[in-house]
Design a protein around this motif. Structure first.
Motif, PDB file in Angstrom:
ATOM      1  N   THR A 138      24.482  29.123  49.282  1.00  0.00           N
ATOM      2  CA  THR A 138      24.916  28.371  48.111  1.00  0.00           C
ATOM      3  C   THR A 138      25.987  29.177  47.391  1.00  0.00           C
ATOM      4  N   THR A 139      27.047  28.521  46.924  1.00  0.00           N
ATOM      5  CA  THR A 139      28.134  29.220  46.249  1.00  0.00           C
ATOM      6  C   THR A 139      28.250  28.751  44.806  1.00  0.00           C
ATOM      7  N   LEU A 140      28.311  29.724  43.900  1.00  0.00           N
ATOM      8  CA  LEU A 140      28.579  29.476  42.484  1.00  0.00           C
ATOM      9  C   LEU A 140      29.923  30.096  42.159  1.00  0.00           C
ATOM     10  N   THR A 141      30.784  29.382  41.439  1.00  0.00           N
ATOM     11  CA  THR A 141      32.117  29.889  41.151  1.00  0.00           C
ATOM     12  C   THR A 141      32.241  30.325  39.696  1.00  0.00           C
ATOM     13  N   VAL A 142      32.993  31.412  39.505  1.00  0.00           N
ATOM     14  CA  VAL A 142      33.241  31.961  38.176  1.00  0.00           C
ATOM     15  C   VAL A 142      34.747  32.060  37.980  1.00  0.00           C
ATOM     16  N   ALA A 143      35.228  31.584  36.835  1.00  0.00           N
ATOM     17  CA  ALA A 143      36.660  31.677  36.529  1.00  0.00           C
ATOM     18  C   ALA A 143      36.836  31.765  35.020  1.00  0.00           C
ATOM     19  N   LYS A 144      37.641  32.696  34.577  1.00  0.00           N
ATOM     20  CA  LYS A 144      37.888  32.871  33.146  1.00  0.00           C
ATOM     21  C   LYS A 144      38.588  31.667  32.530  1.00  0.00           C
ATOM     22  N   ASP A 145      39.378  30.975  33.344  1.00  0.00           N
ATOM     23  CA  ASP A 145      40.190  29.882  32.806  1.00  0.00           C
ATOM     24  C   ASP A 145      39.454  28.545  32.753  1.00  0.00           C
TER      25      ASP A 145
ATOM     26  N   ALA B 196      31.182  33.510  43.686  1.00  0.00           N
ATOM     27  CA  ALA B 196      32.595  33.682  44.004  1.00  0.00           C
ATOM     28  C   ALA B 196      33.369  33.807  42.697  1.00  0.00           C
ATOM     29  N   VAL B 197      33.967  34.979  42.471  1.00  0.00           N
ATOM     30  CA  VAL B 197      34.617  35.275  41.199  1.00  0.00           C
ATOM     31  C   VAL B 197      36.127  35.250  41.385  1.00  0.00           C
ATOM     32  N   LYS B 198      36.787  34.341  40.682  1.00  0.00           N
ATOM     33  CA  LYS B 198      38.234  34.223  40.805  1.00  0.00           C
ATOM     34  C   LYS B 198      38.922  35.406  40.128  1.00  0.00           C
ATOM     35  N   PRO B 199      40.175  35.674  40.506  1.00  0.00           N
ATOM     36  CA  PRO B 199      40.881  36.827  39.940  1.00  0.00           C
ATOM     37  C   PRO B 199      40.898  36.811  38.417  1.00  0.00           C
ATOM     38  N   GLY B 200      40.802  38.003  37.854  1.00  0.00           N
ATOM     39  CA  GLY B 200      40.808  38.165  36.405  1.00  0.00           C
ATOM     40  C   GLY B 200      40.038  39.405  36.018  1.00  0.00           C
TER      41      GLY B 200
ATOM     42  N   LYS C 290      15.824  38.212  41.594  1.00  0.00           N
ATOM     43  CA  LYS C 290      16.928  37.395  42.116  1.00  0.00           C
ATOM     44  C   LYS C 290      17.585  38.108  43.299  1.00  0.00           C
ATOM     45  N   PRO C 291      16.865  38.158  44.448  1.00  0.00           N
ATOM     46  CA  PRO C 291      17.414  38.821  45.625  1.00  0.00           C
ATOM     47  C   PRO C 291      18.468  37.957  46.319  1.00  0.00           C
ATOM     48  N   HIS C 292      19.052  38.503  47.375  1.00  0.00           N
ATOM     49  CA  HIS C 292      19.975  37.762  48.260  1.00  0.00           C
ATOM     50  C   HIS C 292      21.190  37.219  47.502  1.00  0.00           C
ATOM     51  N   VAL C 293      21.718  38.014  46.567  1.00  0.00           N
ATOM     52  CA  VAL C 293      22.903  37.605  45.805  1.00  0.00           C
ATOM     53  C   VAL C 293      24.115  38.390  46.311  1.00  0.00           C
ATOM     54  N   THR C 294      25.215  37.678  46.496  1.00  0.00           N
ATOM     55  CA  THR C 294      26.506  38.298  46.804  1.00  0.00           C
ATOM     56  C   THR C 294      27.469  38.002  45.657  1.00  0.00           C
ATOM     57  N   ILE C 295      28.116  39.037  45.137  1.00  0.00           N
ATOM     58  CA  ILE C 295      29.210  38.853  44.180  1.00  0.00           C
ATOM     59  C   ILE C 295      30.497  39.200  44.915  1.00  0.00           C
ATOM     60  N   GLN C 296      31.399  38.238  45.006  1.00  0.00           N
ATOM     61  CA  GLN C 296      32.587  38.395  45.839  1.00  0.00           C
ATOM     62  C   GLN C 296      33.832  37.939  45.100  1.00  0.00           C
ATOM     63  N   GLY C 297      34.817  38.836  45.025  1.00  0.00           N
ATOM     64  CA  GLY C 297      36.109  38.460  44.470  1.00  0.00           C
ATOM     65  C   GLY C 297      36.864  37.571  45.434  1.00  0.00           C
ATOM     66  N   THR C 298      37.583  36.600  44.907  1.00  0.00           N
ATOM     67  CA  THR C 298      38.300  35.663  45.772  1.00  0.00           C
ATOM     68  C   THR C 298      39.803  35.933  45.843  1.00  0.00           C
ATOM     69  N   GLY C 299      40.272  37.002  45.200  1.00  0.00           N
ATOM     70  CA  GLY C 299      41.694  37.317  45.217  1.00  0.00           C
ATOM     71  C   GLY C 299      42.135  37.946  46.520  1.00  0.00           C
ATOM     72  N   GLY C 300      43.426  38.187  46.633  1.00  0.00           N
ATOM     73  CA  GLY C 300      43.970  38.806  47.824  1.00  0.00           C
ATOM     74  C   GLY C 300      43.687  40.283  47.912  1.00  0.00           C
ATOM     75  N   SER C 301      43.279  40.901  46.804  1.00  0.00           N
ATOM     76  CA  SER C 301      43.005  42.331  46.758  1.00  0.00           C
ATOM     77  C   SER C 301      41.758  42.582  45.937  1.00  0.00           C
ATOM     78  N   ARG C 302      41.084  43.688  46.247  1.00  0.00           N
ATOM     79  CA  ARG C 302      39.918  44.074  45.444  1.00  0.00           C
ATOM     80  C   ARG C 302      40.322  44.446  44.020  1.00  0.00           C
ATOM     81  N   LYS C 303      41.606  44.680  43.795  1.00  0.00           N
ATOM     82  CA  LYS C 303      42.087  44.989  42.444  1.00  0.00           C
ATOM     83  C   LYS C 303      42.245  43.735  41.583  1.00  0.00           C
ATOM     84  N   ASP C 304      42.217  42.559  42.210  1.00  0.00           N
ATOM     85  CA  ASP C 304      42.494  41.329  41.470  1.00  0.00           C
ATOM     86  C   ASP C 304      41.323  40.878  40.600  1.00  0.00           C
ATOM     87  N   THR C 305      40.108  41.256  40.983  1.00  0.00           N
ATOM     88  CA  THR C 305      38.919  40.827  40.257  1.00  0.00           C
ATOM     89  C   THR C 305      38.211  42.070  39.744  1.00  0.00           C
ATOM     90  N   VAL C 306      38.133  42.223  38.421  1.00  0.00           N
ATOM     91  CA  VAL C 306      37.610  43.448  37.802  1.00  0.00           C
ATOM     92  C   VAL C 306      36.497  43.087  36.824  1.00  0.00           C
TER      93      VAL C 306
END
Length: 666
Positions: free
Chosen positions: A349-356, A382-386, A398-414
């Motif tokens: 299951t995917t949950l999306t996060v975005a500042k905008d 899935a955390v969008k860049p920001g 709350k096991p089995h959780v993945t937090i993953q940045g969706t930007g092109g670089s690991r620097k894009d999501t902080v």
């Protein structure tokens, strides 16, 4: 040095250094075979000949998982086709045992958990359609460097055909790592790491000019000879290989690629670093060179003759030679995408996060809060860049959780915050303390993070009046925590690798990542591996250099912190940093702190006496050691600089740390 190592780490990619979750013992898979179980070879192994149409191994047979020598022999020597998944370190008995593989087999390691220790494989006359992939084959060495008494190879073939050797780690054997002998043909050797051996790779041992072989994208490192030596091969196509002789080590290359006898060799877009006699040929051989790079090499570098056109036999694509070192440092050897479980897994299951506001949630913590308690399957946030200025806690339920940045670089999501140990809590109930200062706290098992940055930007200079400058970016207090392709950035106490309780096991695997700090910035009581990563040393708030990389607080009879296959360095003064010191948390004398640093490049910033005492506890009473490190900060064995023996190092591999857990991206 750090930048060179960093170049080998692709942002946000899965470079496949460990594989799938634990698999069942020696049982046939009931689900449809995954892609890696039906993979086919490229190069000359893909060419139809001798009644064999390409090389596809055991794809038409069952997928079985093995953990013992008896199980491996049972399936490898069977007449039926099998895909054999090696999901453990198998110690061969007797040492030097070579399992006689029969035709139509795929033998594949499950991530990096598949080790063949003290033995290897033999493919005899007429054996065909064999794939050997994703394994570590190691340690038949008998204390004689140029060993002519023990023919204990990793992989030897005498008269075999249609063989694919791919994504293996082959090292420290007696005699050679790979021998392709006695008219073996239609062989492809790709994406392997060959290292720490007198003889890397020999081809020939016959007067017949029969062998057709493709050798591409292999990292051949710290081997003296046969890199490879190719004798009387009808067609030898070598491309995009990286041959490396590291300066300042005991191993010196005699020669690199060698075209002997009547060999016709084409050598393209390979990279030679520090090699002596990088390319040589006999007067009777032909050798065509195109697009190769030679850096710091000396001696013979030869070519001549017309050879052949590889594209007349198969298609292929060349990588730029300048990219080969970083490409192979990142991608050679076992991968997590190979050897994954054959059993179908429920889609996450995917949950999306975005500042905008374009996602389901605007903060990471809100998404974590939305994960149902005691969830049984994977949930990806899935955390969008920001830049997300917040603290995040993933609770134990709350096991089995993945937090993953969706930007092109690991620097894009902080994810960043600035609490320190001495920061007062808003409710007036005291200060946060070291553990409570964490920007992100993970207390749930089977947590994963990738392609983002965890940061604590507490300003020490502006808070000199505050007591307690420890400022954690990421705290883990759980088992099976997988951090893949992340940045963990702070100053003091950056990465706290803890367990849920002193008596609880807490394993953490950090790979393809950056960890930055200055004082005790990788610390805690977890059983933790930092693998193929860059550890960056930072100056302190006042511009001075000095600090400690690790501060383990390991419980007795547990494994502590392992740093392997990585790089340690930064813009700091020479001889200013210790590799570690023993943290007996709370003055607990029963603890037995452990740090091992192995096969890692150390910059001049590392002290020549790299371990030191802490709070009245001597490091010499605990477990601190190195093994085969390189670079200006490395050193030879002494009472102040313990080095593991080869036998000790064989029990301190990544797989030994992780036990029955094989991390897999999900």
């Amino acid at each position: 040095m750090a930048l060179t190592a960093a170049g080998a780490l692709a942002y946000g990619s899965d470079l496949g250094l460990l594989g799938a979750g634990a698999q069942q013992r020696a049982a046939a898979a009931t689900a449809a075979a995954p892609a890696w179980a039906t993979a086919v070879a490229d190069g000359f192994a893909s060419v139809d000949s001798q009644g064999q149409n390409g090389t596809y191994g055991g794809r038409d047979g069952q997928v079985v998982t093995v953990r013992t020598q008896a199980e491996l022999e049972k399936y490898a020597t069977a007449t039926e086709p099998y895909v054999i998944v090696v999901a453990a370190a198998i110690n061969m008995n007797p040492v030097g045992k070579e399992i006689k593989v029969r035709s139509d087999k795929t033998i594949v390691g499950s991530g990096t958990s598949g080790h063949i220790v003290g033995g290897g494989f033999f493919l005899g006359s007429g054996v065909h359609n064999v794939i050997i992939r994703n394994l570590t084959i190691r340690d038949t060495y008998q204390s004689v460097w140029n060993d002519k008494e023990h023919d204990f190879d990793a992989i030897q073939m005498d008269g075999a055909h249609h063989v694919w050797i791919d994504h293996n780690d082959l090292r420290h054997m007696a005699d050679g790592l790979i021998d392709v002998r006695k008219d073996s043909t239609n062989v492809t050797v790709s994406w392997n790491k060959l290292s720490d051996d007198n003889k890397a790779f020999g081809i020939g041992w016959t007067d017949n000019v029969v062998t057709d072989i493709t050798i591409h994208h292999n990292w051949i490192r710290e081997t003296e000879q046969r890199n490879p030596s190719t004798d009387n091969a009808a067609h030898a196509h070598l491309y995009n290989n990286f041959l490396e002789d590291v300066a300042g080590t005991d191993i010196k290359s005699s020669y690199g690629n060698y075209s002997r006898g009547k060999t016709a060799m084409v050598l393209e877009n390979s990279y030679f670093q520090g090699m002596n006699n990088p390319v040589i040929k006999d007067a009777t051989a032909t050798l065509v060179q195109r697009g190769n790079v030679f850096s710091g090499t000396s001696g013979r570098n030869e070519s001549g003759g017309a050879a052949f056109d590889p594209k007349a036999y198969y298609s292929y694509a060349l990588d730029a030679a300048s990219n080969v070192p970083s490409l192979l440092k990142a991608g050679a050897g076992p991968r997590s995408s190979i050897g994954a479980s054959a059993v179908s897994v429920k889609a996450a299951t995917t949950l999306t996060v975005a500042k905008d506001g374009s996602g389901q949630y605007s903060t990471v913590q809100a998404a974590v809060n939305a994960v149902p308690a005691n969830n049984a399957s994977r949930i990806v946030i899935a955390v969008k860049p920001g830049t997300y200025r917040e603290t995040v806690k993933v609770p134990a339920n709350k096991p089995h959780v993945t937090i993953q940045g969706t930007g092109g670089s690991r620097k894009d999501t902080v994810i960043v915050y600035n609490n320190a140990a001495g920061t007062p809590k808003p409710d007036g109930s005291g200060t946060y303390g070291t553990g409570g200062s964490a920007t992100v706290a993970v207390e749930a098992d089977d947590f994963q993070a990738r392609n983002l940055t965890f940061s604590n930007d507490f300003d020490e200079k502006a808070n000199q009046n505050l007591s307690g400058h420890q400022a954690v970016a990421l705290r883990t207090a759980a088992d099976k925590v997988f951090l893949d392709g992340v940045i963990v950035d702070g100053d003091q106490d950056t990465l706290l690798l803890d367990t849920a309780a002193k008596e609880r096991l807490g394993r953490v695997y950090v790979v393809n990542s950056y960890v930055m700090g200055n004082v005790d910035f990788i610390f805690g009581r977890a059983t933790a591996v930092v693998d193929r990563s860059v550890i960056t040393l930072k100056k302190r708030w006042d511009g001075s250099s000095g600090g400690y990389v690790t501060a383990p607080s390991t419980a007795a009879n547990r494994k502590g912190i392992l740093i392997a296959n990585s790089a340690v360095g930064g813009d700091v003064s020479a001889s200013s940093f210790y590799l570690g010191r023993p943290w007996h948390a709370g003055g607990d004398a029963t603890l037995d702190p452990q740090t091992t640093v192995r096969n890692t490049t150390l910059s001049a910033a590392v002290k020549s006496t790299p371990w030191t005492d802490m709070s009245g506890f001597s490091w010499k009473d605990d477990r601190f050691a190195e093994y085969r490190n390189t670079g200006a900060g490395s050193g030879s064995a002494s009472t102040d600089r313990p080095q593991l023996t080869d036998a000790q190092a064989a029990a301190q591999e990544v797989a030994d740390w992780l036990g029955d857990w094989t991390p897999a991206a999900s």
